[in-house]
Design a protein around this motif. Structure first.
Motif, PDB file in Angstrom:
ATOM      1  N   LEU A  41       0.835  -1.194   0.000  1.00 57.36           N
ATOM      2  CA  LEU A  41       0.000   0.000   0.000  1.00 57.36           C
ATOM      3  C   LEU A  41       0.872   1.248   0.000  1.00 57.36           C
ATOM      4  N   THR A  42       0.369   2.300  -0.623  1.00 57.98           N
ATOM      5  CA  THR A  42       1.003   3.601  -0.524  1.00 57.98           C
ATOM      6  C   THR A  42       0.450   4.310   0.720  1.00 57.98           C
ATOM      7  N   GLU A  43       1.046   5.427   1.065  1.00 54.63           N
ATOM      8  CA  GLU A  43       0.545   6.214   2.197  1.00 54.63           C
ATOM      9  C   GLU A  43      -0.896   6.654   1.939  1.00 54.63           C
ATOM     10  N   ASP A  44      -1.199   7.020   0.683  1.00 51.31           N
ATOM     11  CA  ASP A  44      -2.567   7.429   0.342  1.00 51.31           C
ATOM     12  C   ASP A  44      -3.544   6.272   0.476  1.00 51.31           C
ATOM     13  N   ASP A  45      -3.110   5.065   0.095  1.00 45.58           N
ATOM     14  CA  ASP A  45      -3.974   3.889   0.236  1.00 45.58           C
ATOM     15  C   ASP A  45      -4.347   3.666   1.696  1.00 45.58           C
ATOM     16  N   ILE A  46      -3.356   3.805   2.559  1.00 42.70           N
ATOM     17  CA  ILE A  46      -3.588   3.610   3.995  1.00 42.70           C
ATOM     18  C   ILE A  46      -4.534   4.690   4.516  1.00 42.70           C
ATOM     19  N   LYS A  47      -4.281   5.922   4.099  1.00 42.16           N
ATOM     20  CA  LYS A  47      -5.121   7.041   4.531  1.00 42.16           C
ATOM     21  C   LYS A  47      -6.564   6.856   4.093  1.00 42.16           C
ATOM     22  N   ASN A  48      -6.741   6.317   2.885  1.00 46.54           N
ATOM     23  CA  ASN A  48      -8.083   6.112   2.333  1.00 46.54           C
ATOM     24  C   ASN A  48      -8.715   4.787   2.746  1.00 46.54           C
ATOM     25  N   LYS A  49      -7.997   3.997   3.562  1.00 49.37           N
ATOM     26  CA  LYS A  49      -8.494   2.721   4.081  1.00 49.37           C
ATOM     27  C   LYS A  49      -8.904   1.774   2.946  1.00 49.37           C
ATOM     28  N   GLU A  50      -8.041   1.685   1.950  1.00 51.64           N
ATOM     29  CA  GLU A  50      -8.297   0.792   0.826  1.00 51.64           C
ATOM     30  C   GLU A  50      -8.157  -0.666   1.254  1.00 51.64           C
ATOM     31  N   ASP A  51      -8.901  -1.550   0.599  1.00 50.13           N
ATOM     32  CA  ASP A  51      -8.702  -2.979   0.790  1.00 50.13           C
ATOM     33  C   ASP A  51      -8.537  -3.634  -0.577  1.00 50.13           C
ATOM     34  N   TYR A  52      -8.379  -4.945  -0.582  1.00 49.33           N
ATOM     35  CA  TYR A  52      -8.132  -5.670  -1.831  1.00 49.33           C
ATOM     36  C   TYR A  52      -9.200  -5.368  -2.874  1.00 49.33           C
ATOM     37  N   PHE A  53     -10.447  -5.367  -2.467  1.00 56.61           N
ATOM     38  CA  PHE A  53     -11.539  -5.224  -3.421  1.00 56.61           C
ATOM     39  C   PHE A  53     -11.698  -3.789  -3.914  1.00 56.61           C
ATOM     40  N   SER A  54     -11.508  -2.818  -3.057  1.00 52.91           N
ATOM     41  CA  SER A  54     -11.617  -1.432  -3.520  1.00 52.91           C
ATOM     42  C   SER A  54     -10.534  -1.124  -4.546  1.00 52.91           C
ATOM     43  N   ILE A  55      -9.326  -1.664  -4.330  1.00 52.38           N
ATOM     44  CA  ILE A  55      -8.235  -1.446  -5.283  1.00 52.38           C
ATOM     45  C   ILE A  55      -8.488  -2.195  -6.583  1.00 52.38           C
ATOM     46  N   MET A  56      -8.924  -3.446  -6.497  1.00 56.78           N
ATOM     47  CA  MET A  56      -9.183  -4.219  -7.712  1.00 56.78           C
ATOM     48  C   MET A  56     -10.331  -3.630  -8.520  1.00 56.78           C
ATOM     49  N   ASN A  57     -11.327  -3.101  -7.861  1.00 58.47           N
ATOM     50  CA  ASN A  57     -12.421  -2.466  -8.600  1.00 58.47           C
ATOM     51  C   ASN A  57     -11.951  -1.205  -9.317  1.00 58.47           C
ATOM     52  N   LYS A  58     -11.021  -0.476  -8.709  1.00 52.68           N
ATOM     53  CA  LYS A  58     -10.421   0.672  -9.395  1.00 52.68           C
ATOM     54  C   LYS A  58      -9.605   0.198 -10.593  1.00 52.68           C
ATOM     55  N   ASN A  59      -8.923  -0.937 -10.440  1.00 47.91           N
ATOM     56  CA  ASN A  59      -8.179  -1.510 -11.569  1.00 47.91           C
ATOM     57  C   ASN A  59      -9.107  -1.848 -12.729  1.00 47.91           C
ATOM     58  N   ILE A  60     -10.263  -2.366 -12.417  1.00 49.54           N
ATOM     59  CA  ILE A  60     -11.233  -2.700 -13.472  1.00 49.54           C
ATOM     60  C   ILE A  60     -11.670  -1.438 -14.217  1.00 49.54           C
ATOM     61  N   GLU A  61     -11.891  -0.359 -13.495  1.00 48.74           N
ATOM     62  CA  GLU A  61     -12.261   0.899 -14.141  1.00 48.74           C
ATOM     63  C   GLU A  61     -11.136   1.399 -15.038  1.00 48.74           C
ATOM     64  N   THR A  62      -9.887   1.219 -14.592  1.00 53.35           N
ATOM     65  CA  THR A  62      -8.746   1.610 -15.409  1.00 53.35           C
ATOM     66  C   THR A  62      -8.665   0.753 -16.664  1.00 53.35           C
ATOM     67  N   LEU A  63      -8.926  -0.548 -16.529  1.00 49.66           N
ATOM     68  CA  LEU A  63      -8.921  -1.436 -17.703  1.00 49.66           C
ATOM     69  C   LEU A  63      -9.976  -1.001 -18.715  1.00 49.66           C
ATOM     70  N   LYS A  64     -11.130  -0.579 -18.253  1.00 48.23           N
ATOM     71  CA  LYS A  64     -12.169  -0.108 -19.170  1.00 48.23           C
ATOM     72  C   LYS A  64     -11.683   1.084 -19.997  1.00 48.23           C
ATOM     73  N   THR A  65     -10.849   1.910 -19.381  1.00 52.13           N
ATOM     74  CA  THR A  65     -10.319   3.070 -20.079  1.00 52.13           C
ATOM     75  C   THR A  65      -9.242   2.672 -21.080  1.00 52.13           C
ATOM     76  N   VAL A  66      -8.266   1.885 -20.634  1.00 53.78           N
ATOM     77  CA  VAL A  66      -7.109   1.603 -21.490  1.00 53.78           C
ATOM     78  C   VAL A  66      -7.406   0.575 -22.574  1.00 53.78           C
ATOM     79  N   LEU A  67      -8.374  -0.300 -22.340  1.00 44.36           N
ATOM     80  CA  LEU A  67      -8.734  -1.293 -23.362  1.00 44.36           C
ATOM     81  C   LEU A  67      -9.887  -0.833 -24.243  1.00 44.36           C
ATOM     82  N   GLY A  68     -10.529   0.270 -23.864  1.00 52.18           N
ATOM     83  CA  GLY A  68     -11.645   0.762 -24.661  1.00 52.18           C
ATOM     84  C   GLY A  68     -12.898  -0.046 -24.402  1.00 52.18           C
ATOM     85  N   LYS A  69     -14.005   0.415 -24.921  1.00 46.65           N
ATOM     86  CA  LYS A  69     -15.282  -0.257 -24.764  1.00 46.65           C
ATOM     87  C   LYS A  69     -15.933  -0.483 -26.132  1.00 46.65           C
TER      88      LYS A  69
END
Length: 393
Positions: free
Chosen positions: A365-393
């Motif tokens: 985790l980064t310091e921001d991740d800790i501050k934002n209380k991220e967990d495995y699923f919140s981070i992976m869901n953000k990854n999915i949103e990033t994939l939607k952007t970089v792979l297109g729809k």
């Protein structure tokens, strides 16, 4: 008469008090201490997914800490002497294995005679075999052979690897893309091999599945198993089993929490598959070859600058090939991990004109991740949103 009544009352109170003391003293002091301390397991972990899964499964019965500070490089981190002493005093030390933590071989020898139980979270998972990206020219055209000097002779024309039954059994999400995933994820320690039918070329950073020999720590295999939700289920199961063995009285609670975690991971598998299946293209330009398991399971094609470790930088010839391939495929984004980018990655970004975006590999985790209380699923869901952007729809 009044004085007699008062004295009798006092004697009765003393008798009751002493009776209570005698009742408590019938339990040996050492047993009382054991009963008080055995209800909470002291657990140390390495990478963040293991820390998060252990907390979710263990609940109130565990005190979990990672030996990694915020921002640590999982591939090169070395624990301090104090950290090793803390681990030695713990009940469990849960690590990823698969060659990720370079200090584990030494730690096993150091901790051999200590009370701590060492638990390998990746045990039972078939690992993708990797190469170091420090040599050879990589072709990225689908269906073409690599020219990096690695021969793939296992009979899988489309991948250069065999897929395992662990990859496919128990996950039917209704897709027609060659993935036969039947309902339920009950078994994850499979040994039989079946063919995987993706038409996405070879892995960048991985060659083929290899058996995980748990008597040794292989540093030539892809350790990033936690990014695959199905492999993450097996990791969680290993953690649950270790907790149950260490504290049998809480086994039912551990089983219940594991089932809840498993359901969330199964849903994450569905979400990843749906996102990648509906993408306009499957190519990802990545700074570090973290995504071989996504490539194998879901069919993305990672074009990696560094190898399995960020320290494994490409040769000049490979670097030029990456730039040409990126332009050829019309890739608009370059994917960084949460670690600062290296000079060579910045060179590729400048030469290709790609836009930097971040995929979180969850190693730490980064310091921001800790501050934002991220967990495995919140981070992976953000990854999915990033994939939607970089792979297109």
């Amino acid at each position: 008469m009044k004085n007699t009544s008062i004295i009798f009352t006092i004697i009765l109170m003393i008798a009751v008090f002493m009776g209570g003391c005698n009742k408590n003293s019938s339990v040996p002091p050492e047993k009382q201490i054991k009963e008080n301390t055995s209800k909470t397991l002291k657990v140390y972990t390495t990478i963040f997914p293991i820390e998060d899964f252990t907390k979710k499964i263990g609940g109130k019965y565990v005190d979990v800490k990672s030996v990694y500070p915020a921002g640590a490089d999982a591939h090169t981190f070395e624990p301090t002497l104090k950290a090793m002493m803390d681990i030695a005093d713990a009940d469990l030390f849960i690590y990823n294995g698969a060659g990720l933590e370079m200090f584990i071989d030494k730690a096993e020898k150091t901790l051999a005679n200590e009370k701590v139980e060492m638990v390998e979270a990746s045990k039972g998972i078939e690992l993708l075999r990797g190469h170091d990206h420090n040599h050879g020219d990589h072709e990225h055209e689908h269906g073409e052979d690599h020219t990096d000097g690695h021969a793939h002779e296992n009979g899988d024309e489309e991948h250069g690897h065999e897929a395992t039954e662990d990859e496919h059994d128990g996950h039917n999400h209704g897709h027609e893309d060659g993935h036969n995933h039947e309902a339920g994820h009950e078994e994850h320690g499979h040994e039989d091999h079946t063919e995987d039918k993706h038409d996405h070329g070879h892995e960048e950073g991985t060659e083929e599945y290899d058996h995980h020999d748990h008597g040794h720590h292989h540093h030539d295999q892809d350790p990033h198993v936690w990014l695959d939700p199905i492999h993450a289920i097996k990791m969680a199961e290993n953690i649950k089993d270790a907790l149950s063995e260490a504290l049998p009285s809480a086994k039912d609670e551990f089983d219940k929490n594991f089932q809840n975690l498993k359901e969330e991971l199964e849903q994450l598998d569905v979400d990843l598959r749906d996102t990648i299946d509906s993408a306009e293209h499957k190519e990802l330009l990545v700074s570090h070859a973290s995504y071989g398991y996504w490539q194998h399971r879901y069919g993305i094609h990672q074009i990696s600058i560094a190898g399995l470790s960020p320290e494994n930088e490409p040769s000049q010839k490979h670097l030029q090939s990456i730039i040409e391939t990126t332009k050829e495929h019309g890739i608009h984004y370059i994917i960084y991990d949460q670690i600062p980018s290296t000079k060579v990655v910045k060179v590729v970004q400048k030469e290709t004109g790609t836009k930097p975006v971040t995929l979180h590999n969850l190693e730490y985790l980064t310091e921001d991740d800790i501050k934002n209380k991220e967990d495995y699923f919140s981070i992976m869901n953000k990854n999915i949103e990033t994939l939607k952007t970089v792979l297109g729809k």
